[in-house]
Design an enzyme around this catalytic site. Structure first.
Site, PDB file in Angstrom:
ATOM      1  N   ALA A 192       0.856  -1.204   0.000  1.00  0.00           N
ATOM      2  CA  ALA A 192       0.000   0.000   0.000  1.00  0.00           C
ATOM      3  C   ALA A 192       0.884   1.243   0.000  1.00  0.00           C
ATOM      4  O   ALA A 192       0.737   2.134   0.837  1.00  0.00           O
ATOM      5  CB  ALA A 192      -0.930  -0.008   1.211  1.00  0.00           C
ATOM      6  N   VAL A 194       2.829   4.196  -2.807  1.00  0.00           N
ATOM      7  CA  VAL A 194       2.277   5.167  -3.748  1.00  0.00           C
ATOM      8  C   VAL A 194       1.665   4.494  -4.980  1.00  0.00           C
ATOM      9  O   VAL A 194       0.566   4.849  -5.412  1.00  0.00           O
ATOM     10  CB  VAL A 194       3.366   6.170  -4.207  1.00  0.00           C
ATOM     11  CG1 VAL A 194       2.726   7.489  -4.559  1.00  0.00           C
ATOM     12  CG2 VAL A 194       4.416   6.364  -3.152  1.00  0.00           C
ATOM     13  N   ARG A 283      11.100  -0.315  -5.552  1.00  0.00           N
ATOM     14  CA  ARG A 283      11.864  -0.462  -6.789  1.00  0.00           C
ATOM     15  C   ARG A 283      13.340  -0.633  -6.470  1.00  0.00           C
ATOM     16  O   ARG A 283      13.805  -0.249  -5.396  1.00  0.00           O
ATOM     17  CB  ARG A 283      11.638   0.771  -7.688  1.00  0.00           C
ATOM     18  CG  ARG A 283      10.188   0.906  -8.122  1.00  0.00           C
ATOM     19  CD  ARG A 283       9.937   2.147  -8.934  1.00  0.00           C
ATOM     20  NE  ARG A 283      10.658   2.183 -10.187  1.00  0.00           N
ATOM     21  CZ  ARG A 283      10.263   1.586 -11.321  1.00  0.00           C
ATOM     22  NH1 ARG A 283       9.129   0.899 -11.341  1.00  0.00           N
ATOM     23  NH2 ARG A 283      10.967   1.684 -12.431  1.00  0.00           N
ATOM     24  N   HIS A 455      -9.452  35.152  -3.662  1.00  0.00           N
ATOM     25  CA  HIS A 455     -10.685  34.540  -3.161  1.00  0.00           C
ATOM     26  C   HIS A 455     -11.676  34.373  -4.306  1.00  0.00           C
ATOM     27  O   HIS A 455     -11.816  35.301  -5.112  1.00  0.00           O
ATOM     28  CB  HIS A 455     -11.316  35.438  -2.082  1.00  0.00           C
ATOM     29  CG  HIS A 455     -12.635  34.915  -1.609  1.00  0.00           C
ATOM     30  ND1 HIS A 455     -12.723  33.854  -0.723  1.00  0.00           N
ATOM     31  CD2 HIS A 455     -13.902  35.280  -1.913  1.00  0.00           C
ATOM     32  CE1 HIS A 455     -14.005  33.605  -0.495  1.00  0.00           C
ATOM     33  NE2 HIS A 455     -14.750  34.448  -1.202  1.00  0.00           N
TER      34      HIS A 455
HETATM   35  P1  FAD Z   1      14.271   6.538 -15.079  1.00  0.00           P
HETATM   36  O1  FAD Z   1      13.113   7.404 -15.304  1.00  0.00           O
HETATM   37  O2  FAD Z   1      14.034   5.136 -14.643  1.00  0.00           O
HETATM   38  O3  FAD Z   1      15.097   6.541 -16.455  1.00  0.00           O
HETATM   39  C1  FAD Z   1      16.228   5.769 -16.622  1.00  0.00           C
HETATM   40  C2  FAD Z   1      16.453   5.572 -18.107  1.00  0.00           C
HETATM   41  O4  FAD Z   1      17.737   4.978 -18.298  1.00  0.00           O
HETATM   42  C3  FAD Z   1      15.456   4.626 -18.765  1.00  0.00           C
HETATM   43  O5  FAD Z   1      14.957   5.192 -19.950  1.00  0.00           O
HETATM   44  C4  FAD Z   1      16.273   3.377 -19.066  1.00  0.00           C
HETATM   45  O6  FAD Z   1      15.831   2.687 -20.223  1.00  0.00           O
HETATM   46  C5  FAD Z   1      17.635   3.988 -19.296  1.00  0.00           C
HETATM   47  N1  FAD Z   1      18.750   3.042 -19.110  1.00  0.00           N
HETATM   48  C6  FAD Z   1      18.974   2.180 -18.096  1.00  0.00           C
HETATM   49  N2  FAD Z   1      20.146   1.509 -18.301  1.00  0.00           N
HETATM   50  C7  FAD Z   1      20.634   1.973 -19.492  1.00  0.00           C
HETATM   51  C8  FAD Z   1      21.797   1.689 -20.245  1.00  0.00           C
HETATM   52  N3  FAD Z   1      22.713   0.806 -19.819  1.00  0.00           N
HETATM   53  N4  FAD Z   1      21.972   2.347 -21.417  1.00  0.00           N
HETATM   54  C9  FAD Z   1      21.069   3.263 -21.875  1.00  0.00           C
HETATM   55  N5  FAD Z   1      19.954   3.576 -21.183  1.00  0.00           N
HETATM   56  C10 FAD Z   1      19.740   2.941 -20.010  1.00  0.00           C
HETATM   57  N6  FAD Z   1       7.748  10.233  -9.417  1.00  0.00           N
HETATM   58  C11 FAD Z   1       7.242  11.466  -9.193  1.00  0.00           C
HETATM   59  O7  FAD Z   1       7.996  12.370  -8.829  1.00  0.00           O
HETATM   60  N7  FAD Z   1       5.911  11.743  -9.384  1.00  0.00           N
HETATM   61  C12 FAD Z   1       5.051  10.784  -9.787  1.00  0.00           C
HETATM   62  O8  FAD Z   1       3.869  11.062  -9.955  1.00  0.00           O
HETATM   63  C13 FAD Z   1       5.539   9.483 -10.020  1.00  0.00           C
HETATM   64  N8  FAD Z   1       4.716   8.505 -10.438  1.00  0.00           N
HETATM   65  C14 FAD Z   1       5.217   7.261 -10.678  1.00  0.00           C
HETATM   66  C15 FAD Z   1       4.335   6.271 -11.060  1.00  0.00           C
HETATM   67  C16 FAD Z   1       4.804   4.982 -11.293  1.00  0.00           C
HETATM   68  C17 FAD Z   1       3.834   3.916 -11.731  1.00  0.00           C
HETATM   69  C18 FAD Z   1       6.194   4.704 -11.159  1.00  0.00           C
HETATM   70  C19 FAD Z   1       6.735   3.334 -11.457  1.00  0.00           C
HETATM   71  C20 FAD Z   1       7.083   5.682 -10.771  1.00  0.00           C
HETATM   72  C21 FAD Z   1       6.593   6.972 -10.508  1.00  0.00           C
HETATM   73  N9  FAD Z   1       7.433   7.997 -10.087  1.00  0.00           N
HETATM   74  C22 FAD Z   1       6.931   9.235  -9.824  1.00  0.00           C
HETATM   75  C23 FAD Z   1       8.880   7.777  -9.902  1.00  0.00           C
HETATM   76  C24 FAD Z   1       9.655   8.301 -11.120  1.00  0.00           C
HETATM   77  O9  FAD Z   1       9.173   7.666 -12.282  1.00  0.00           O
HETATM   78  C25 FAD Z   1      11.148   8.032 -10.955  1.00  0.00           C
HETATM   79  O10 FAD Z   1      11.584   8.547  -9.714  1.00  0.00           O
HETATM   80  C26 FAD Z   1      11.926   8.685 -12.066  1.00  0.00           C
HETATM   81  O11 FAD Z   1      11.530   8.189 -13.326  1.00  0.00           O
HETATM   82  C27 FAD Z   1      13.427   8.464 -11.893  1.00  0.00           C
HETATM   83  O12 FAD Z   1      14.101   9.102 -12.925  1.00  0.00           O
HETATM   84  P2  FAD Z   1      15.534   8.595 -13.432  1.00  0.00           P
HETATM   85  O13 FAD Z   1      15.935   9.543 -14.501  1.00  0.00           O
HETATM   86  O14 FAD Z   1      16.428   8.409 -12.270  1.00  0.00           O
HETATM   87  O15 FAD Z   1      15.298   7.144 -14.029  1.00  0.00           O
HETATM   88  P1  NAI Z   2       6.614   2.310  -2.035  1.00  0.00           P
HETATM   89  O1  NAI Z   2       7.921   2.258  -1.360  1.00  0.00           O
HETATM   90  O2  NAI Z   2       5.877   3.583  -2.131  1.00  0.00           O
HETATM   91  O3  NAI Z   2       5.615   1.305  -1.307  1.00  0.00           O
HETATM   92  C1  NAI Z   2       5.873  -0.057  -1.175  1.00  0.00           C
HETATM   93  C2  NAI Z   2       4.963  -0.599  -0.093  1.00  0.00           C
HETATM   94  O4  NAI Z   2       5.029  -2.009  -0.130  1.00  0.00           O
HETATM   95  C3  NAI Z   2       5.386  -0.163   1.314  1.00  0.00           C
HETATM   96  O5  NAI Z   2       4.283   0.333   2.007  1.00  0.00           O
HETATM   97  C4  NAI Z   2       5.939  -1.437   1.919  1.00  0.00           C
HETATM   98  O6  NAI Z   2       5.778  -1.496   3.318  1.00  0.00           O
HETATM   99  C5  NAI Z   2       5.123  -2.497   1.209  1.00  0.00           C
HETATM  100  N1  NAI Z   2       5.739  -3.812   1.141  1.00  0.00           N
HETATM  101  C6  NAI Z   2       7.042  -4.112   0.893  1.00  0.00           C
HETATM  102  N2  NAI Z   2       7.205  -5.449   0.877  1.00  0.00           N
HETATM  103  C7  NAI Z   2       5.990  -6.009   1.103  1.00  0.00           C
HETATM  104  C8  NAI Z   2       5.504  -7.346   1.188  1.00  0.00           C
HETATM  105  N3  NAI Z   2       6.315  -8.383   1.026  1.00  0.00           N
HETATM  106  N4  NAI Z   2       4.196  -7.531   1.443  1.00  0.00           N
HETATM  107  C9  NAI Z   2       3.343  -6.474   1.582  1.00  0.00           C
HETATM  108  N5  NAI Z   2       3.752  -5.199   1.518  1.00  0.00           N
HETATM  109  C10 NAI Z   2       5.051  -4.964   1.275  1.00  0.00           C
HETATM  110  O7  NAI Z   2       6.860   1.647  -3.465  1.00  0.00           O
HETATM  111  P2  NAI Z   2       5.967   1.581  -4.765  1.00  0.00           P
HETATM  112  O8  NAI Z   2       4.552   1.897  -4.474  1.00  0.00           O
HETATM  113  O9  NAI Z   2       6.321   0.291  -5.396  1.00  0.00           O
HETATM  114  O10 NAI Z   2       6.556   2.766  -5.633  1.00  0.00           O
HETATM  115  C11 NAI Z   2       7.939   2.753  -6.025  1.00  0.00           C
HETATM  116  C12 NAI Z   2       8.497   4.128  -6.070  1.00  0.00           C
HETATM  117  O11 NAI Z   2       7.903   4.887  -7.104  1.00  0.00           O
HETATM  118  C13 NAI Z   2       8.282   4.862  -4.777  1.00  0.00           C
HETATM  119  O12 NAI Z   2       9.531   5.006  -4.152  1.00  0.00           O
HETATM  120  C14 NAI Z   2       7.734   6.194  -5.142  1.00  0.00           C
HETATM  121  O13 NAI Z   2       8.560   7.211  -4.695  1.00  0.00           O
HETATM  122  C15 NAI Z   2       7.687   6.205  -6.660  1.00  0.00           C
HETATM  123  N6  NAI Z   2       6.346   6.631  -7.043  1.00  0.00           N
HETATM  124  C16 NAI Z   2       5.995   7.932  -6.798  1.00  0.00           C
HETATM  125  C17 NAI Z   2       4.737   8.380  -7.083  1.00  0.00           C
HETATM  126  C18 NAI Z   2       4.387   9.778  -6.757  1.00  0.00           C
HETATM  127  O14 NAI Z   2       5.272  10.563  -6.476  1.00  0.00           O
HETATM  128  N7  NAI Z   2       3.114  10.157  -6.794  1.00  0.00           N
HETATM  129  C19 NAI Z   2       3.728   7.508  -7.685  1.00  0.00           C
HETATM  130  C20 NAI Z   2       4.184   6.138  -7.843  1.00  0.00           C
HETATM  131  C21 NAI Z   2       5.458   5.754  -7.550  1.00  0.00           C
END
Ligand code: FAD
Ligand code: NAI
Length: 476
Positions: A192, A194, A283, A455
């Site tokens: 549970a 994000v 992750r 407002h």
């Molecule tokens: P990434 O975005 O993961 O990019 C890394 C890139 O490197 C990728 O394109 C990959 O293909 C490339 N790469 C990897 N290895 C190689 C290689 N050897 N050669 C060439 N390319 C390579 N964060 C927020 O702030 N707000 C949100 O609303 C939010 N929502 C999210 C929702 C979901 C479902 C998920 C999964 C994540 C969310 N996040 C959110 C988290 C956010 O997506 C990540 O924190 C962010 O993308 C990290 O950026 P980055 O540039 O570090 O890596």
């Molecule tokens: P998360 O770290 O937000 O949540 C993972 C949850 O899984 C935690 O509550 C943890 O206690 C629970 N958990 C871990 N192992 C478990 C198990 N074996 N059984 C049951 N529960 C377990 O990670 P999430 O949701 O996978 O997102 C990954 C990352 O992506 C986050 O770090 C977040 O920062 C980023 N993200 C950000 C968003 C935003 O900014 N709005 C939206 C979505 C993702």
């Protein structure tokens, strides 16, 4: 012959593409290499954020919220719609279009800023005698580049449960959870956090019966306790079933269903049967295939690349930003680091204020916060004052028909400096920006209270919560 650049960025997610653009703005010759391609092999820069993260999840949250409003929310406004139908292909197709607009936008920005983009997988190929780093693109297939500075921005990937691989059919990571071809009747979510809350909300709004299993005994323990309590109440009211304190055991898949055995918080064995299961338990950093050994760089025991507060690794001129290094896995954190590193490479003093990175959960109501929670301030023994204002007492929220939640301001008891702001309610994601700005300038609750807010706006709730710190809220 290898092409020479001042800076090579590996990865074009928000950390990498922003670093590349900023370095180019500062006069450096820059290449950015990214491996992400679509089903047709077309390069799709933007990383996790653009392709399977922030952007598509917000597109689906928006569409599913409209759907829910159309089904249940418009009647009170005097709008009768007749039957409301979901066209899932269009629902997912629009999301794909939004993603593509963002992919194309990044390619445009690369051209505009003269960043040389390479599509392919990058790997290090040692360091030359002149100190430059050699990097291969798709092995030697697509040639090689060399650079004085390298920024590693390779991001992260979903953590799997041991022994349970993602097949994206029944066991879904974020990738599969953003592309379920038909609304499942029963959807399970492990974790549970994000992703669990946001994507669980999307499919619940579309009609799935969603059960979320969380290992921690407390719900949303990263948030302020008052906010977490309010959120738990509101999610439960919406029908999102969340069980905390569970221990997930055996998970079995058959042709069309997933069976999860788990112990509930009382230690009783339970069985949950679902049609699809999202596993969102955090992750892990991506470094596979980078051949870090060839330059003598190692990762720590959790797989992250170790960096100092300036995102510099132990190797000269090798930097790393975003999800592949310590700190919250957030796109805006990655971007700030990308900018700071590019500025340092150009001889400037870029830095990131890690104490002021806002958190947002884009459910309904939205949740956002910055700075310390009440429980953190108590643990630190810091004397503080708290002011809270409910959206129920805000005229704009009433007009919107969205009065759930509140704003809470925490300020130092002695100096009145704002130490934390916690919002649960409409547009919390946007409202938090004012709090971040105030805190960056070390502002006081009284400062917020003395700023003229338009407002009727939701932002008046922040002003009122700041006034409530001194028990002088005007509208509550
Ligand atoms: P990434 O975005 O993961 O990019 C890394 C890139 O490197 C990728 O394109 C990959 O293909 C490339 N790469 C990897 N290895 C190689 C290689 N050897 N050669 C060439 N390319 C390579 N964060 C927020 O702030 N707000 C949100 O609303 C939010 N929502 C999210 C929702 C979901 C479902 C998920 C999964 C994540 C969310 N996040 C959110 C988290 C956010 O997506 C990540 O924190 C962010 O993308 C990290 O950026 P980055 O540039 O570090 O890596
Ligand atoms: P998360 O770290 O937000 O949540 C993972 C949850 O899984 C935690 O509550 C943890 O206690 C629970 N958990 C871990 N192992 C478990 C198990 N074996 N059984 C049951 N529960 C377990 O990670 P999430 O949701 O996978 O997102 C990954 C990352 O992506 C986050 O770090 C977040 O920062 C980023 N993200 C950000 C968003 C935003 O900014 N709005 C939206 C979505 C993702």
């Amino acid at each position: 012959m290898s092409k020479e650049f001042d800076v090579v960025v590996i990865g074009a997610g928000p950390g990498g593409y922003i670093a590349a653009i900023r370095a180019a703005q500062l006069g450096k010759s820059v290449a950015c290499i990214d491996a992400w391609v679509d089903a047709d092999g077309k390069p799709t820069p933007g990383g996790t954020c653009t392709n399977v993260g922030c952007i598509p999840s917000k597109a689906l949250l928006q569409s599913s919220e409209y759907y829910e409003h159309a089904k249940h929310g418009f009647k009170e406004h005097g709008i009768e719609l007749g039957s409301v139908k979901l066209k899932i292909d269009q629902f997912l197709g629009r999301k794909n279009e939004v993603v593509q607009q963002n992919n194309d936008g990044i390619l445009f920005l690369f051209r505009k800023n003269k960043v040389q983009f390479y599509s392919g997988k990058a790997s290090f190929d040692g360091k030359a005698d002149n100190g430059r780093y050699n990097i291969l693109i798709d092995g030697k297939d697509k040639g090689s580049v060399s650079a004085e500075h390298v920024i590693i921005a390779t991001g992260s990937e979903p953590r799997a449960l041991p022994g349970l691989e993602f097949d994206e059919e029944l066991i879904l990571s974020n990738t599969g959870a953003l592309a379920i071809p038909a609304v499942p009747k029963r959807l399970g979510v492990i974790g549970a956090g994000v992703i669990g809350l946001e994507l669980g909300s999307v499919w619940r709004r579309l009609g799935a019966e969603v059960t979320v299993l969380e290992a921690m005994p407390k719900f949303l323990s990263v948030a302020d306790e008052g906010v977490a309590k309010e959120a738990a109440k509101l999610y439960a009211k919406q029908g999102l079933k969340i069980e905390v304190g569970v221990k997930v055991g055996d998970i079995k898949t058959s042709a069309k269903k997933v069976t999860i055995k788990y112990d509930n918080a009382k230690g009783e064995e339970q069985t949950l049967e679902v049609d699809k299961l999202i596993v969102s338990i955090g992750r892990v950093p991506t470094t596979a295939g980078l051949n870090l050994e060839s330059i003598g760089l190692t990762t720590n025991e959790r797989g992250f690349i170790e960096v100092d507060e300036h995102c510099h690794t132990e190797l000269e001129n090798v930097w790393a930003v975003g999800d592949v290094v310590r700190g919250p896995m957030l796109a805006h954190k990655a971007e700030e680091e990308g900018v700071a590193v590019a500025e340092r490479i150009a001889g400037q003093h870029g830095s990131v204020n890690y104490d002021l990175i806002p958190n947002v959960i884009y459910t309904s109501p939205e949740i956002s916060w910055i700075g310390k929670t009440e429980q953190q301030l108590k643990e630190e023994g810091k004397k503080y004052k708290a002011g809270q204002f409910p959206f129920m007492a805000n005229g704009r929220a009433r007009a919107l028909g969205d009065t759930n939640g509140f704003v809470k301001v925490l300020a130092c008891a002695e100096t009145d400096e704002v130490l934390g702001v916690h919002i649960i309610g409409p547009m919390a994601s946007e409202l938090i920006a004012e709090a971040v700005a105030i805190m960056e300038f070390k502002g006081a609750a009284e400062d917020i209270g003395r700023i003229c807010h338009a407002h009727p706006t939701l932002s008046e709730s922040l002003k009122e919560a700041a006034l409530a710190v001194d028990k002088r809220s005007l509208n509550f």
